[in-house]
Design a protein around this motif. Sequence first.
Motif, PDB file in Angstrom:
ATOM      1  N   MET A 146      10.629  34.793 -12.850  1.00 39.90           N
ATOM      2  CA  MET A 146       9.635  33.780 -13.218  1.00 39.90           C
ATOM      3  C   MET A 146       9.682  32.656 -12.197  1.00 39.90           C
ATOM      4  N   SER A 147       8.550  32.338 -11.634  1.00 37.30           N
ATOM      5  CA  SER A 147       8.457  31.244 -10.681  1.00 37.30           C
ATOM      6  C   SER A 147       8.003  29.977 -11.383  1.00 37.30           C
ATOM      7  N   THR A 148       8.574  28.859 -10.958  1.00 41.28           N
ATOM      8  CA  THR A 148       8.126  27.558 -11.444  1.00 41.28           C
ATOM      9  C   THR A 148       7.988  26.630 -10.244  1.00 41.28           C
ATOM     10  N   ALA A 149       7.262  25.549 -10.442  1.00 39.40           N
ATOM     11  CA  ALA A 149       7.060  24.584  -9.360  1.00 39.40           C
ATOM     12  C   ALA A 149       7.029  23.183  -9.954  1.00 39.40           C
ATOM     13  N   ILE A 150       7.462  22.223  -9.162  1.00 40.92           N
ATOM     14  CA  ILE A 150       7.334  20.812  -9.527  1.00 40.92           C
ATOM     15  C   ILE A 150       6.082  20.318  -8.803  1.00 40.92           C
ATOM     16  N   VAL A 151       5.118  19.846  -9.585  1.00 39.67           N
ATOM     17  CA  VAL A 151       3.781  19.563  -9.064  1.00 39.67           C
ATOM     18  C   VAL A 151       3.309  18.183  -9.505  1.00 39.67           C
ATOM     19  N   ARG A 152       2.509  17.552  -8.638  1.00 37.53           N
ATOM     20  CA  ARG A 152       1.777  16.355  -9.045  1.00 37.53           C
ATOM     21  C   ARG A 152       0.358  16.483  -8.533  1.00 37.53           C
ATOM     22  N   HIS A 153      -0.578  15.823  -9.231  1.00 35.28           N
ATOM     23  CA  HIS A 153      -1.972  15.927  -8.808  1.00 35.28           C
ATOM     24  C   HIS A 153      -2.763  14.692  -9.203  1.00 35.28           C
ATOM     25  N   ILE A 154      -3.909  14.578  -8.575  1.00 37.05           N
ATOM     26  CA  ILE A 154      -4.903  13.563  -8.908  1.00 37.05           C
ATOM     27  C   ILE A 154      -6.175  14.319  -9.243  1.00 37.05           C
ATOM     28  N   LEU A 155      -6.769  14.002 -10.373  1.00 39.77           N
ATOM     29  CA  LEU A 155      -7.996  14.660 -10.817  1.00 39.77           C
ATOM     30  C   LEU A 155      -9.102  13.624 -10.925  1.00 39.77           C
ATOM     31  N   VAL A 156     -10.202  13.864 -10.221  1.00 43.95           N
ATOM     32  CA  VAL A 156     -11.369  12.975 -10.291  1.00 43.95           C
ATOM     33  C   VAL A 156     -12.627  13.814 -10.486  1.00 43.95           C
ATOM     34  N   LYS A 157     -13.695  13.175 -10.944  1.00 47.55           N
ATOM     35  CA  LYS A 157     -14.955  13.896 -11.206  1.00 47.55           C
ATOM     36  C   LYS A 157     -15.814  14.063  -9.954  1.00 47.55           C
ATOM     37  N   ASP A 158     -15.558  13.236  -8.948  1.00 49.46           N
ATOM     38  CA  ASP A 158     -16.460  13.134  -7.803  1.00 49.46           C
ATOM     39  C   ASP A 158     -15.810  13.642  -6.511  1.00 49.46           C
ATOM     40  N   LEU A 159     -16.472  14.557  -5.829  1.00 50.23           N
ATOM     41  CA  LEU A 159     -15.958  15.125  -4.590  1.00 50.23           C
ATOM     42  C   LEU A 159     -15.743  14.058  -3.525  1.00 50.23           C
ATOM     43  N   THR A 160     -16.688  13.142  -3.384  1.00 54.56           N
ATOM     44  CA  THR A 160     -16.570  12.090  -2.367  1.00 54.56           C
ATOM     45  C   THR A 160     -15.324  11.250  -2.608  1.00 54.56           C
ATOM     46  N   LEU A 161     -15.076  10.883  -3.859  1.00 56.59           N
ATOM     47  CA  LEU A 161     -13.878  10.109  -4.183  1.00 56.59           C
ATOM     48  C   LEU A 161     -12.624  10.911  -3.861  1.00 56.59           C
ATOM     49  N   ALA A 162     -12.618  12.191  -4.188  1.00 58.08           N
ATOM     50  CA  ALA A 162     -11.464  13.044  -3.888  1.00 58.08           C
ATOM     51  C   ALA A 162     -11.191  13.059  -2.387  1.00 58.08           C
ATOM     52  N   GLN A 163     -12.237  13.167  -1.584  1.00 55.56           N
ATOM     53  CA  GLN A 163     -12.075  13.169  -0.126  1.00 55.56           C
ATOM     54  C   GLN A 163     -11.553  11.824   0.369  1.00 55.56           C
ATOM     55  N   GLN A 164     -12.046  10.732  -0.206  1.00 54.92           N
ATOM     56  CA  GLN A 164     -11.583   9.396   0.187  1.00 54.92           C
ATOM     57  C   GLN A 164     -10.104   9.216  -0.167  1.00 54.92           C
ATOM     58  N   LEU A 165      -9.714   9.684  -1.343  1.00 53.10           N
ATOM     59  CA  LEU A 165      -8.318   9.564  -1.756  1.00 53.10           C
ATOM     60  C   LEU A 165      -7.407  10.412  -0.872  1.00 53.10           C
ATOM     61  N   LYS A 166      -7.881  11.603  -0.498  1.00 52.12           N
ATOM     62  CA  LYS A 166      -7.069  12.451   0.388  1.00 52.12           C
ATOM     63  C   LYS A 166      -6.855  11.747   1.726  1.00 52.12           C
ATOM     64  N   GLN A 167      -7.877  11.081   2.236  1.00 57.88           N
ATOM     65  CA  GLN A 167      -7.743  10.341   3.497  1.00 57.88           C
ATOM     66  C   GLN A 167      -6.740   9.194   3.344  1.00 57.88           C
ATOM     67  N   LYS A 168      -6.822   8.490   2.222  1.00 52.38           N
ATOM     68  CA  LYS A 168      -5.867   7.394   1.973  1.00 52.38           C
ATOM     69  C   LYS A 168      -4.440   7.927   1.939  1.00 52.38           C
ATOM     70  N   LEU A 169      -4.240   9.084   1.311  1.00 51.54           N
ATOM     71  CA  LEU A 169      -2.908   9.696   1.262  1.00 51.54           C
ATOM     72  C   LEU A 169      -2.445  10.071   2.670  1.00 51.54           C
ATOM     73  N   ALA A 170      -3.364  10.623   3.471  1.00 54.45           N
ATOM     74  CA  ALA A 170      -3.041  10.984   4.855  1.00 54.45           C
ATOM     75  C   ALA A 170      -2.654   9.751   5.670  1.00 54.45           C
ATOM     76  N   ASP A 171      -3.248   8.607   5.306  1.00 50.56           N
ATOM     77  CA  ASP A 171      -2.958   7.349   5.997  1.00 50.56           C
ATOM     78  C   ASP A 171      -1.718   6.647   5.447  1.00 50.56           C
ATOM     79  N   GLY A 172      -1.044   7.292   4.487  1.00 53.17           N
ATOM     80  CA  GLY A 172       0.219   6.749   3.998  1.00 53.17           C
ATOM     81  C   GLY A 172       0.176   6.049   2.649  1.00 53.17           C
ATOM     82  N   ALA A 173      -0.956   6.140   1.921  1.00 60.03           N
ATOM     83  CA  ALA A 173      -1.040   5.509   0.601  1.00 60.03           C
ATOM     84  C   ALA A 173      -0.048   6.149  -0.364  1.00 60.03           C
ATOM     85  N   ASP A 174       0.343   5.402  -1.370  1.00 56.44           N
ATOM     86  CA  ASP A 174       1.294   5.869  -2.375  1.00 56.44           C
ATOM     87  C   ASP A 174       0.589   6.783  -3.388  1.00 56.44           C
TER      88      ASP A 174
END
Length: 95
Positions: free
Chosen positions: A1-29
């Motif tokens: 049985m495989s398990t994983a430790i996971v975290r995620h952010i869920l949003v309704k809007d694709l544009t917001l998801a892309q903006q948040l991914k960029q912020k994470l790439a830029d070092g956001a918490d």
Amino acid sequence: MSTAIVRHILVKDLTLAQQLKQKLADGADFAKLAKQHSTCNSAKRGGELGEVKKGQLVTVIDRLVFSAPEKTIQGPVKSKFGYHLVEVKFRMSHF
């Protein structure tokens, strides 16, 4: 049985998801962004889903969790709930 430790952010809007991914790439918490933006109940835990078993999450996310590289932000990935940014902290195999 495989398990994983996971975290995620869920949003309704694709544009917001892309903006948040960029912020994470830029070092956001990750936890801070999850608390501010995620619509999942895990938001109050900074997006932490904890230990998940294979088959426990929606199929598209489950596949990602058990195939994507660890410690890399994946997404945006669309599910019936919205758009996910997912990070697999690490995976374990239990024999």
